[in-house]
Design a protein around this motif. Structure first.
Motif, PDB file in Angstrom:
ATOM      1  N   UNK A  11       0.819  -1.204   0.000  1.00  0.00           N
ATOM      2  CA  UNK A  11       0.000   0.000   0.000  1.00  0.00           C
ATOM      3  C   UNK A  11       0.850   1.249   0.000  1.00  0.00           C
ATOM      4  N   UNK A  12       0.443   2.142  -0.882  1.00  0.00           N
ATOM      5  CA  UNK A  12       0.902   3.520  -0.809  1.00  0.00           C
ATOM      6  C   UNK A  12      -0.364   4.338  -0.758  1.00  0.00           C
ATOM      7  N   UNK A  13      -0.331   5.435  -0.106  1.00  0.00           N
ATOM      8  CA  UNK A  13      -1.528   6.263  -0.065  1.00  0.00           C
ATOM      9  C   UNK A  13      -1.167   7.692  -0.392  1.00  0.00           C
ATOM     10  N   UNK A  14      -1.998   8.258  -1.213  1.00  0.00           N
ATOM     11  CA  UNK A  14      -1.892   9.684  -1.531  1.00  0.00           C
ATOM     12  C   UNK A  14      -3.160  10.330  -1.020  1.00  0.00           C
ATOM     13  N   UNK A  15      -3.061  11.034   0.100  1.00  0.00           N
ATOM     14  CA  UNK A  15      -4.231  11.720   0.637  1.00  0.00           C
ATOM     15  C   UNK A  15      -4.199  13.136   0.088  1.00  0.00           C
ATOM     16  N   UNK A  16      -5.209  13.435  -0.707  1.00  0.00           N
ATOM     17  CA  UNK A  16      -5.184  14.683  -1.437  1.00  0.00           C
ATOM     18  C   UNK A  16      -6.155  15.673  -0.862  1.00  0.00           C
ATOM     19  N   UNK A  17      -5.718  16.896  -0.871  1.00  0.00           N
ATOM     20  CA  UNK A  17      -6.620  17.977  -0.557  1.00  0.00           C
ATOM     21  C   UNK A  17      -6.144  19.118  -1.434  1.00  0.00           C
ATOM     22  N   UNK A  18      -6.852  20.068  -1.883  1.00  0.00           N
ATOM     23  CA  UNK A  18      -6.365  21.001  -2.867  1.00  0.00           C
ATOM     24  C   UNK A  18      -6.487  22.435  -2.424  1.00  0.00           C
ATOM     25  N   UNK A  19      -5.650  23.290  -2.952  1.00  0.00           N
ATOM     26  CA  UNK A  19      -5.770  24.718  -2.721  1.00  0.00           C
ATOM     27  C   UNK A  19      -6.744  25.252  -3.754  1.00  0.00           C
ATOM     28  N   UNK A  20      -7.780  25.937  -3.319  1.00  0.00           N
ATOM     29  CA  UNK A  20      -8.829  26.370  -4.234  1.00  0.00           C
ATOM     30  C   UNK A  20      -8.380  27.563  -5.067  1.00  0.00           C
ATOM     31  N   UNK A  21      -8.634  27.449  -6.364  1.00  0.00           N
ATOM     32  CA  UNK A  21      -8.532  28.582  -7.274  1.00  0.00           C
ATOM     33  C   UNK A  21      -7.186  29.240  -7.359  1.00  0.00           C
ATOM     34  N   UNK A  22      -6.151  28.503  -7.706  1.00  0.00           N
ATOM     35  CA  UNK A  22      -4.841  29.143  -7.787  1.00  0.00           C
ATOM     36  C   UNK A  22      -4.405  29.363  -9.225  1.00  0.00           C
ATOM     37  N   UNK A 318      -9.964  -8.416  -9.144  1.00  0.00           N
ATOM     38  CA  UNK A 318      -9.205  -8.644 -10.361  1.00  0.00           C
ATOM     39  C   UNK A 318      -9.867  -9.794 -11.108  1.00  0.00           C
ATOM     40  N   UNK A 319     -10.317  -9.533 -12.341  1.00  0.00           N
ATOM     41  CA  UNK A 319     -10.990 -10.547 -13.146  1.00  0.00           C
ATOM     42  C   UNK A 319     -10.108 -10.911 -14.327  1.00  0.00           C
ATOM     43  N   UNK A 320      -9.641 -12.148 -14.367  1.00  0.00           N
ATOM     44  CA  UNK A 320      -8.828 -12.633 -15.472  1.00  0.00           C
ATOM     45  C   UNK A 320      -9.752 -12.971 -16.631  1.00  0.00           C
ATOM     46  N   UNK A 321      -9.677 -12.216 -17.709  1.00  0.00           N
ATOM     47  CA  UNK A 321     -10.612 -12.386 -18.808  1.00  0.00           C
ATOM     48  C   UNK A 321     -10.324 -13.623 -19.652  1.00  0.00           C
ATOM     49  N   UNK A 322      -9.147 -14.210 -19.487  1.00  0.00           N
ATOM     50  CA  UNK A 322      -8.840 -15.443 -20.211  1.00  0.00           C
ATOM     51  C   UNK A 322      -9.458 -16.658 -19.529  1.00  0.00           C
ATOM     52  N   UNK A 323      -9.524 -16.611 -18.188  1.00  0.00           N
ATOM     53  CA  UNK A 323     -10.025 -17.766 -17.434  1.00  0.00           C
ATOM     54  C   UNK A 323     -11.313 -17.481 -16.676  1.00  0.00           C
ATOM     55  N   UNK A 324     -11.705 -16.192 -16.596  1.00  0.00           N
ATOM     56  CA  UNK A 324     -12.864 -15.759 -15.817  1.00  0.00           C
ATOM     57  C   UNK A 324     -12.667 -15.924 -14.312  1.00  0.00           C
ATOM     58  N   UNK A 325     -11.456 -16.176 -13.870  1.00  0.00           N
ATOM     59  CA  UNK A 325     -11.183 -16.293 -12.438  1.00  0.00           C
ATOM     60  C   UNK A 325     -11.205 -14.909 -11.794  1.00  0.00           C
ATOM     61  N   UNK A 326     -11.784 -14.833 -10.600  1.00  0.00           N
ATOM     62  CA  UNK A 326     -11.871 -13.578  -9.867  1.00  0.00           C
ATOM     63  C   UNK A 326     -11.049 -13.690  -8.590  1.00  0.00           C
ATOM     64  N   UNK A 327     -10.198 -12.700  -8.360  1.00  0.00           N
ATOM     65  CA  UNK A 327      -9.464 -12.597  -7.109  1.00  0.00           C
ATOM     66  C   UNK A 327      -9.905 -11.326  -6.408  1.00  0.00           C
ATOM     67  N   UNK A 328      -9.849 -11.325  -5.090  1.00  0.00           N
ATOM     68  CA  UNK A 328     -10.233 -10.127  -4.338  1.00  0.00           C
ATOM     69  C   UNK A 328      -9.238  -9.869  -3.227  1.00  0.00           C
ATOM     70  N   UNK A 329      -9.217  -8.633  -2.816  1.00  0.00           N
ATOM     71  CA  UNK A 329      -8.350  -8.224  -1.709  1.00  0.00           C
ATOM     72  C   UNK A 329      -9.049  -7.151  -0.902  1.00  0.00           C
ATOM     73  N   UNK A 330      -9.091  -7.346   0.384  1.00  0.00           N
ATOM     74  CA  UNK A 330      -9.675  -6.368   1.299  1.00  0.00           C
ATOM     75  C   UNK A 330      -8.546  -5.557   1.915  1.00  0.00           C
ATOM     76  N   UNK A 331      -8.368  -4.295   1.505  1.00  0.00           N
ATOM     77  CA  UNK A 331      -7.255  -3.492   2.029  1.00  0.00           C
ATOM     78  C   UNK A 331      -7.259  -3.353   3.542  1.00  0.00           C
ATOM     79  N   UNK A 332      -8.436  -3.456   4.169  1.00  0.00           N
ATOM     80  CA  UNK A 332      -8.488  -3.315   5.623  1.00  0.00           C
ATOM     81  C   UNK A 332      -7.665  -4.382   6.326  1.00  0.00           C
ATOM     82  N   UNK A 333      -7.473  -5.513   5.664  1.00  0.00           N
ATOM     83  CA  UNK A 333      -6.662  -6.578   6.263  1.00  0.00           C
ATOM     84  C   UNK A 333      -5.206  -6.175   6.395  1.00  0.00           C
TER      85      UNK A 333
END
Length: 377
Positions: A11-22, A318-333
């Motif tokens: 994991x990398x995280x980019x927490x963004x907030x912006x300066x308005x109207x510059x 993640x859905x592999x379109x060649x095999x239709x296999x689905x993988x999942x990941x819960x970032x909270x883990x």
């Protein structure tokens, strides 16, 4: 299809907030010089804090980040709403935006940052938009933006930063071939033809040629009383992904909690809009966004806040379109708490996954994709 054991991401995280109207944007050598003196001031407000373990936040003053997209050169672009928010009172019963008197967003809503450091590189789009929703960058670097308040779709030239195409009537919702009703996303073909998911009120996908001429549409409102459900039934088509290899246009059918893939009509001998494949699984919940990685030949999805998510954690699929296999990941883990994911995008080579998380603090999460194998580049 089965959900496989969770894959491991860094994991990398980019927490963004912006300066308005510059400042106005700089893109590939094109520069808007008005308010040029504010460039340094904006840069000073972006501060990187090293959290270790590959996690870093970039904070400023952005509003809700509704979309994220990656330029062909790898630069990451964010689309945000400045001080505006979509509330229960934002639209009336006829889907007409109720806050035009406040004027357009004064901030630059399109922000380009380095995908490696988070350093701000470009910005554009002040005083034009009211409630931007979807951002797409095509192979030529053109920016495509949808605005649900304006009920319009815009194409922006990457060099001149001028609008080169505008579809829909400003502020006027509709369901004919010249109007949209809260359009959500755009997908662009190699010839310049494009699809629009329309959207929150119209349950349809529209196709246009490169000049913006209407070609066709498909899809209809889902009818829960119909068993079996119609194959082309849609309930908030929220995100699009074009898969040229299989001549498919895939749709994140948010409220029906599934992904539907239709013929895209790229070959000329097959018309667009024929149902081909449906991807559904109880763990998907409300599918907010999808993106296709050409090098990996995989479709990626992220779900979002659902009505009963106790057993449906917010995850990346993640859905592999060649095999239709689905993988999942819960970032909270792995200690990453996504709160309100709204969009997903992959780097050009598929090495990184970016997720736009709208609230409570607008965040772009950057993940190292375990599907990526540098030996296969």
């Amino acid at each position: 299809m089965a959900i496989l054991s969770p894959v491991t991401f860094t994991q990398w995280v980019l927490i963004v907030a912006a300066v308005m109207g510059l400042v106005c944007a700089v893109k590939d050598g094109a520069e808007f010089d008005e308010n040029e003196e504010d460039v340094d001031a904006g840069a000073d407000d972006n501060k990187v804090e090293n959290r270790g373990a590959g996690v870093w936040p970039l904070r400023g003053a952005f509003g809700d980040v509704s979309s994220v997209a990656v330029h062909p050169n790898g630069e990451l672009f964010l689309l945000h709403r400045g001080p505006n928010a979509w509330l229960a009172t934002t639209f009336n019963e006829s889907n007409v935006y109720q806050e035009f008197e406040r004027g357009p967003i004064e901030a630059d809503v399109l922000i380009g940052v380095s995908p490696n450091t988070g350093e701000e590189l470009h910005r554009w789009g002040r005083n034009r938009f009211y409630l931007p929703h979807g951002l797409t960058i095509d192979a030529d670097g053109n920016f495509w933006i949808t605005d649900v308040a304006l009920h319009q779709v815009f194409k922006v030239d990457p060099v001149s930063l001028e609008l080169t195409l505008t579809l829909g009537e400003a502020g006027v919702p509709g369901s004919d071939k010249n109007h949209f009703c809260k359009p959500t996303d755009v997908a662009v073909t190699s010839t310049g033809d494009f699809f629009v998911s329309d959207g929150y009120c119209n349950s349809r996908i529209m196709k246009f040629d490169s000049k913006g001429n209407y070609l066709l549409e498909f899809g209809r409102p889902s009818d829960p009383s119909t068993i079996p459900a119609p194959a082309d039934g849609l309930n908030i088509p929220h995100s699009l992904a074009l898969i040229p290899k299989y001549d498919l246009i895939c749709v994140a059918n948010r409220e029906d909690e599934k992904i539907q893939c239709f013929t895209a009509g790229l070959q000329g001998d097959v018309s667009a809009g024929q149902m081909v494949q449906q991807i559904a699984h109880p763990a998907l919940s409300r599918v907010f966004a999808i993106d296709y990685s050409v090098p990996l030949n995989k479709l990626y999805a992220v779900n979002g806040v659902g009505f009963s998510l106790e057993d449906k954690p917010m995850s990346i699929f993640s859905i592999d379109l060649a095999s239709n296999a689905i993988s999942s990941w819960n970032p909270a883990e792995d200690g990453v708490d996504m709160v309100a994911p709204h969009d997903i995008a992959l780097s050009p080579n598929g090495q990184y996954i970016f997720v736009a998380d709208m609230a409570p603090q607008p965040t772009i999460w950057k993940f190292d994709n375990s599907d990526y194998d540098p030996r296969k580049e």
